[in-house]
Enzyme design. Structure first.
Site, PDB file in Angstrom:
ATOM      1  N   SER A 180       0.793  -1.229   0.000  1.00 15.65           N
ATOM      2  CA  SER A 180       0.000   0.000   0.000  1.00 15.65           C
ATOM      3  C   SER A 180       0.826   1.279   0.000  1.00 15.65           C
ATOM      4  CB  SER A 180      -0.949   0.002   1.201  1.00 15.65           C
ATOM      5  OG  SER A 180      -0.230  -0.202   2.394  1.00 15.65           O
ATOM      6  N   HIS A 208      -5.202  -3.503  -2.981  1.00 18.14           N
ATOM      7  CA  HIS A 208      -4.834  -2.496  -3.990  1.00 18.14           C
ATOM      8  C   HIS A 208      -4.769  -3.071  -5.397  1.00 18.14           C
ATOM      9  CE1 HIS A 208      -4.118   0.669  -1.069  1.00 18.14           C
ATOM     10  NE2 HIS A 208      -3.702  -0.316  -0.284  1.00 18.14           N
ATOM     11  N   LYS A 235     -11.560   0.670  -2.462  1.00 12.66           N
ATOM     12  CA  LYS A 235     -10.475   1.315  -3.210  1.00 12.66           C
ATOM     13  C   LYS A 235     -10.865   1.313  -4.700  1.00 12.66           C
ATOM     14  CE  LYS A 235      -7.509  -0.435   0.442  1.00 12.66           C
ATOM     15  NZ  LYS A 235      -7.633   0.659   1.388  1.00 12.66           N
TER      16      LYS A 235
HETATM   17  C1  LIG Z   1      -3.110  -3.599   1.897  1.00 14.65           C
HETATM   18  C2  LIG Z   1      -4.352  -3.189   2.633  1.00 14.65           C
HETATM   19  N1  LIG Z   1      -5.093  -4.151   3.218  1.00 14.65           N
HETATM   20  C3  LIG Z   1      -6.205  -3.849   3.900  1.00 14.65           C
HETATM   21  C4  LIG Z   1      -6.633  -2.549   4.021  1.00 14.65           C
HETATM   22  C5  LIG Z   1      -7.871  -2.257   4.804  1.00 14.65           C
HETATM   23  O1  LIG Z   1      -8.958  -2.128   3.933  1.00 14.65           O
HETATM   24  P1  LIG Z   1     -10.199  -1.247   4.360  1.00 14.65           P
HETATM   25  O2  LIG Z   1      -9.845   0.180   4.090  1.00 14.65           O
HETATM   26  O3  LIG Z   1     -11.330  -1.759   3.529  1.00 14.65           O
HETATM   27  O4  LIG Z   1     -10.424  -1.498   5.829  1.00 14.65           O
HETATM   28  C6  LIG Z   1      -5.892  -1.514   3.425  1.00 14.65           C
HETATM   29  C7  LIG Z   1      -6.244  -0.089   3.488  1.00 14.65           C
HETATM   30  O5  LIG Z   1      -7.057   0.446   4.047  1.00 14.65           O
HETATM   31  C8  LIG Z   1      -4.711  -1.844   2.727  1.00 14.65           C
HETATM   32  O6  LIG Z   1      -3.958  -0.892   2.173  1.00 14.65           O
END
Ligand SMILES: Cc1ncc(COP(=O)(O)O)c(C=O)c1O
Length: 389
Positions: A180, A208, A235
């Protein structure tokens, strides 16, 4: 009480002094390529809305229609108030898209990661986690109470040697597919082979990558031997919520054990309807067109940044870290402020979100950015050249 409050104020002051106190920037209007930040109109290069769907009127219409039919709230957790037909239908659609036997909805990617790791491993088990995995996977590892072994970022030889050195009742490898904060990709093909050879379960976080990469935008690991794939709707798919997909017994165990599924109110039906609309779009030529455009933007940007001498990774990505010159964490925020003054919103990222000494701006691209907008942001970065490595 006042001494407790004093100690809290001291803790906040210490964060301020260390340059680590976070602040949310006030934004008005919908999420788009142009937004209003602190009352000023800016180009938006700081969102995970990669395909520009977050304010797509058709997504909003799907949610509105579902709200008229079903109302807003899901009333309770699904094990309490029952499993509504839109949730069941979306899970069916997701399993088909992901090519798996089953899928299960979660309220967010955070809930999904915490839930899947803690459901699949526990005391007596071992979990192998990439050093740059997302916080939600790290928290899942901690919550599981399994032994946690961290391998060097994307280092498959290190992972293999650790797998050979650590045994347990059950072993699980967890990785992001696209990281991320750096936008780089995990070596998924090699990891799949190592997981199989060592008899370990393998979970991949495609937060992502869904909507962005893979057949019909289903993610980078769609055709690899992954045991559990996690994807988010918040996203690339423009909405909110998340899912896990895999073989039926694995998804059933997650459903039985994940406290972040069992003990929380289900996603609102309008949110489920928006996700269903976005997933359906991924199979359409329009979805493919958005993915191609995003990848073209990423290739263009990476070449242009390198040509101008910015320190960026050597492979194109819709997430590009731009390292700041000064190692002081505050310097990333100063660079972000200076860009804002030039009408560009690009968030500064500093520890603990990224490792100490790697403060950066995180540039994220959207398929809906115009060429003129890309040129404008490159010009703004060029004007601030001295702030970057
Ligand atoms: C790699 C990754 N996994 C999980 C999440 C969590 O997802 P969510 O925003 O839907 O809680 C994020 C970012 O928020 C992320 O960048």
């Amino acid at each position: 009480m006042s001494s407790v409050l004093d100690s809290i104020r001291e803790e906040l002051a210490a964060l301020e002094v260390a340059g680590l106190r976070r602040r949310m920037r006030p934004i008005d209007g919908p999420q788009s390529t142009e937004i209003t930040v602190d009352g000023r109109k800016c180009l938006n290069f700081s969102s995970n809305n990669y395909l520009g769907l977050a304010n797509d009127p058709r997504l909003a219409a799907a949610a509105t229609l579902a709200m008229v039919d079903h109302g807003v709230g899901a009333a309770a957790a699904r094990l309490v108030s029952g499993s509504l037909s839109p949730h069941r239908a979306l899970e069916h659609q997701l399993a088909e898209w992901q090519g798996t036997e089953a899928a299960l909805l979660f309220n967010s990617g955070y809930h999904a990661n915490v839930g899947l790791v803690s459901a699949l491993v526990g005391p007596g088990d071992v979990v192998f986690s990439d050093a740059l995995n997302h916080a939600s996977l790290i928290d899942g590892c901690r919550l599981s109470r399994a032994q946690v072994i961290v391998y060097r970022h994307n280092d498959v030889a290190h992972l293999e040697s650790l797998l050979q050195a650590h045994s347990g009742r059950r072993r699980l490898i967890v990785t992001d597919s696209v990281f991320s904060m750096d936008g780089d990709r995990a070596p998924l093909i090699e990891m799949g082979t190592i997981a199989r050879q060592n008899g370990a379960l393998w979970a991949v976080d495609e937060a992502h990558a869904v909507g962005v990469y893979g057949p019909f935008g289903a993610g980078l690991s769609r055709d690899l031997p992954v045991d559990v794939r996690m994807g988010t709707f918040g996203k690339g798919l423009g909405g909110f919520g998340a899912f896990v997909a895999g073989a039926a017994p694995i998804i059933e165990l997650i459903y039985q054990r994940a406290r972040s599924f069992v003990f929380t109110t289900a996603l609102p039906v309008p949110v489920v309807a928006a996700a269903a609309w976005a997933v359906a779009l991924m199979r359409e030529p329009e979805g493919a067109g958005l993915r191609t455009r995003l990848q073209q933007h990423a290739a263009y940007f990476q070449i242009e940044l390198q040509r101008r001498g910015f320190l960026t990774p050597s492979t194109p990505s819709h997430i590009l870290p731009i390292r700041v010159a000064d190692r002081d964490p505050q310097s990333a925020m100063r660079a972000s402020d200076a860009l804002l003054e030039r009408g560009v919103f690009m968030q500064g990222i500093r520890p603990p979100t990224v490792p100490a000494g790697t403060a950066r701006l995180r540039l994220t691209l959207m398929a809906t950015h115009t060429e003129a907008q890309l040129v404008r942001v490159l010009q703004a970065l060029e004007e601030l050249r001295s702030l970057f490595l």
